[in-house]
Structures are given as C-alpha cells and as structure tokens.
Write a protein that holds these residues in place. Structure first.
Motif, PDB file in Angstrom:
ATOM      1  N   LYS A 299      40.027  21.895  61.422  1.00 35.52           N
ATOM      2  CA  LYS A 299      41.391  22.256  61.005  1.00 35.52           C
ATOM      3  C   LYS A 299      42.232  21.004  60.774  1.00 35.52           C
ATOM      4  O   LYS A 299      43.286  21.053  60.164  1.00 35.52           O
ATOM      5  CB  LYS A 299      42.049  23.168  62.048  1.00 35.52           C
ATOM      6  CG  LYS A 299      42.245  22.543  63.409  1.00 35.52           C
ATOM      7  CD  LYS A 299      42.996  23.475  64.349  1.00 35.52           C
ATOM      8  CE  LYS A 299      43.175  22.787  65.692  1.00 35.52           C
ATOM      9  NZ  LYS A 299      43.603  23.602  66.752  1.00 35.52           N
ATOM     10  N   GLU A 300      41.748  19.875  61.280  1.00 35.52           N
ATOM     11  CA  GLU A 300      42.532  18.648  61.180  1.00 35.52           C
ATOM     12  C   GLU A 300      41.594  17.456  61.269  1.00 35.52           C
ATOM     13  O   GLU A 300      40.536  17.532  61.893  1.00 35.52           O
ATOM     14  CB  GLU A 300      43.488  18.632  62.386  1.00 35.52           C
ATOM     15  CG  GLU A 300      44.600  17.615  62.296  1.00 35.52           C
ATOM     16  CD  GLU A 300      45.379  17.523  63.623  1.00 35.52           C
ATOM     17  OE1 GLU A 300      45.367  18.502  64.410  1.00 35.52           O
ATOM     18  OE2 GLU A 300      45.961  16.456  63.848  1.00 35.52           O
ATOM     19  N   LYS A 302      41.953  12.987  61.775  1.00 38.44           N
ATOM     20  CA  LYS A 302      42.859  11.833  61.875  1.00 38.44           C
ATOM     21  C   LYS A 302      42.088  10.581  62.267  1.00 38.44           C
ATOM     22  O   LYS A 302      41.024  10.662  62.885  1.00 38.44           O
ATOM     23  CB  LYS A 302      43.974  12.122  62.873  1.00 38.44           C
ATOM     24  CG  LYS A 302      43.521  12.544  64.245  1.00 38.44           C
ATOM     25  CD  LYS A 302      44.716  12.941  65.120  1.00 38.44           C
ATOM     26  CE  LYS A 302      44.197  13.455  66.456  1.00 38.44           C
ATOM     27  NZ  LYS A 302      45.161  14.017  67.322  1.00 38.44           N
TER      28      LYS A 302
END
Ligand code: ADE
Length: 403
Positions: A299-300, A302
């Motif tokens: 979902k993400e 980084k």
C-alpha cells in the motif's frame, strides 16, 4: 587529484597481475589500430582494465553493464584520459540502451561484455557491424547462458570466449568475490548485526556458495534453498540447513538471491515473511525478486535509508529491498575486492589477446578460455604473493604414466 583518479590509483596499486600484463602491452602494442568496445560495471577496477587496453594501443569505448553500477567520478576520470565513456549512474532503460549503442557506434573489433547485452545488441540490431568483429569475451554466468542460447538458435556469428568459466575466474570471482562483496553491500547499507540472524541464500551455485560461506563466518544461521538435488545435498554436507523456499520464507531475516532466474522470491513468499525482512539480489539481472508483484501487494513504499526501499503491505507487514533488487555488491558497494578483479580482468585481457591472434581459426561458437591462460594467471598471482609451489620429479612423472 580527483576522487575518481584516487579510486583508480588505489585499485591499480592492488592489481599486480594486470600491471604485468599492461607492461607487456605497453611494449608490444598488440591492439594498435584496433577498437575495443566494453560494457562492464564501470567502477575503479574496470577503469584500470580500460586503461590497460589503451596502453596496448587500442581505442577504447566503454559503458556500464547495469544501471546502478557506474561510478560517476570514475567515469569522469576515464573520460579525461581520452577513453570514450557513455552512460552514468542511474541510467533509465532508454539511456542504458543508448549507451550500448554509442559503444557500438565506434565499430569495435573486440567486445568485452558482462551479461551479454552488447553482444545481443550487435546480433539483433547492429548486424552490419559484425563483419569488423573478431570476437567477444563474456564475463558472467548469465551472459554465457544467453550466448549459449544464441548459439543453439544458430544465430551466433562471432567466436565468444567464456571468460566466466575459466577456473581463475569463477572459483575466485563468483565464489569469494561475490561472497565478500555482497556482504559488503548489505553491511554498508543496513548497518545491522549479522550474527544470529537467519540468512536465506537462494541458489547454491558458485555465487551462493560464497555468500553462504561468508555469512557463516559472520555468525549467521545460513539456510540454503535449491532446485538442484546435487547442489542441495552439497549445501547440506557443507553444513547448511536446506529448506524449500516456502518454508524458508517464513523464518528468514535476510534473503539473498543468487540463481540467475526470475521470480525466485515471489508473491506467495512475500506474504508469509517476518515483519521487517531484508531482501537483496546478487544475480546479474534485477529479476530474481518479483518487484512487480511486491509493488502490487504494497500500500506504500518509502526510502528508509540510502539504498533501502521499504514496502508496506496492506496488512502492515514491512519488507525492505536493497538497491532496488539490483546486484547488491555494486548498487550498494564497490563490487568485488580488488585482488579478485585482478584475476578476472587478467583473464579478460589475455582472452582478448587470444581472440586477436586466433579469431580467424575459431568457430563462431562459445569457446573455453585456453588452459594456458588460466595457468599463466594463477602462476602470476602466486608470484605476486611470493608463494612457492612444488614440481613433479622425473620419477613422479613416470609413476603417473603407469597403468
Ligand atoms: N567490478 C567490475 N566488474 C565486476 C563484476 N562483474 N562483479 C563485481 N564487481 C565488479
């Protein structure tokens, strides 16, 4: 002095075998009037190899063999010395292909390849240049697999020397070179303790063997996964735990792929991993960890530290990928130790010389590196380390001939 020049000088001062070869090239100028096209991981040791061909009289054009393995300071230093250099760190796929084409624009007589991309481009899109080419020397296991496929399809139109398969290449470079440099990349990038960690080494070829061995030396609990029953047995007898990937996926802290194959860590494996697992790849292409699927189920994502991308799955589980799943030893460190590349590049330079002298007699197939080259490089290495070995007596020679 520039940082690139300092790096090259430091590498050079630890490459006595290549220096011996350079000295003979300087006096004989065997490559005079010839062009050498190179695609290799463009860091300091490679820069010295390019200089050695130049010392032998060649015009040299070079580009990186992986988007994340060109060091820009080294590239600049080589350019300043009159070597044609293309590409830069972080090239996109179009720029990568463009840099290969720019090397081929020089119409090279000899190719030094790492992974087969230059040789493939030459055969598939730049065929008109083939008439000039005396042959190619291939550095890697992956490149040799691809060129063998070209040969099996009856498409190969130049002789290719399988540099990777020389004993003085794969026994040291693939095993101890990757063994040390992959850990170098992991340690530099993560700064974590290895002792006590469960490290899953995916694939037990020469590269996997080296990584497993050095991981054990760092105190890791090493688990090996394999598809080959003999290699699996070998890993077991070498003292490692052998598990299927689906079992290993559940318990590993660090995963290192070394298979040369696609999707060896796949969606079903990501889904059962421990939170915060670390994944990296030591194989030539960035295909071993299924990054497409990892992105799909996340979902993400980084950047949690330089060269570490953290993927957060929909259930909150974190998976960290080093160097975008590209070769961890080059994307996250400086590649193999210098003395190891001294051996590999000694084989490369002598194989190129062999091609130059014998190309017209060589069939347009893959050829092994002649045994004399292997023996010459090994004996030069021993000499530089001041190591003496014994010779057989006449009596022993006679004994060995007896039935
Ligand atoms: N440095 C230059 N070429 C390399 C290779 N093929 N592997 C690791 N380090 C390198």
């Amino acid at each position: 002095m520039s940082s690139g020049q300092l790096k090259i000088n430091w590498a050079k001062s630890h490459m006595p075998i290549l220096k011996t070869i350079e000295d003979s090239f300087l006096s004989e100028k065997p490559f005079s009037g010839l062009k050498v096209g190179i695609t290799l991981h463009l860091e300091a040791k490679t820069a010295y190899l390019a200089q050695v061909f130049k010392s032998g009289g060649a015009e040299v054009a070079i580009c990186g063999s992986n988007p994340l393995s060109t060091q820009d300071d080294v590239r600049q230093s080589l350019k300043d010395e009159g070597i044609y250099v293309y590409g830069h760190w972080g090239v996109n796929p179009e720029e990568f292909k463009n840099s290969l084409n720019r090397v081929l624009d020089h119409q090279p007589h000899l190719i030094i390849d790492d992974g087969g991309d230059l040789t493939f481009l030459l055969h598939r899109e730049r065929e008109s240049l083939l008439v000039n080419v005396l042959g190619s020397c291939e550095e890697t296991t992956t490149g040799i697999r691809r060129i063998k496929a070209l040969e099996n399809n009856r498409e190969l139109r130049i002789p290719v020397i399988a540099v990777n398969d020389a004993l003085c290449k794969h026994l040291f470079d693939n095993r101890y070179g990757t063994g040390q440099s992959s850990w170098d990349g992991i340690l530099r990038t993560t700064n974590i303790n290895i002792a006590g960690k469960k490290v899953v080494v995916v694939g037990y070829g020469w590269v996997g063997k080296g990584i497993a061995l050095r991981g054990k030396g760092l105190g890791a609990k090493v688990i090996v996964t394999e598809i080959d029953c003999v290699k699996a047995l070998e890993a077991y007898m070498d003292g490692f735990e052998v598990l299927s990937m689906s079992e290993a996926a559940r318990i590993g802290d660090i995963f290192i792929t070394a298979t040369g194959n696609i999707n060896v860590i796949d969606r079903n494996h990501f889904e059962v991993m421990k939170d915060n697992a670390i994944l990296c790849n030591a194989g030539h292409f960035d295909v071993e960890i299924n990054m497409v699927s990892l992105k799909e189920i996340s979902k993400e994502r980084k950047e949690v530290r330089k060269n570490i991308t953290q993927y957060i799955l929909k259930n909150g589980q974190r998976i960290n990928v080093l160097g975008e799943g590209r070769l961890v030893n080059l994307a996250c460190a400086d590649g193999h130790p210098i003395e190891i590349m001294d051996l590999s590049f000694a084989i490369q330079s002598l194989s190129a010389l062999y091609l130059l002298r014998n190309s017209s007699n060589l069939e347009k197939i893959l050829h092994p590196v002649p045994e004399e080259i292997d023996n010459k490089v090994a004996s030069l290495a021993l000499k530089t380390m001041n190591i003496q070995i014994d010779t057989l007596s006449e009596e022993q020679i006679e004994y060995l001939k007896k039935a």
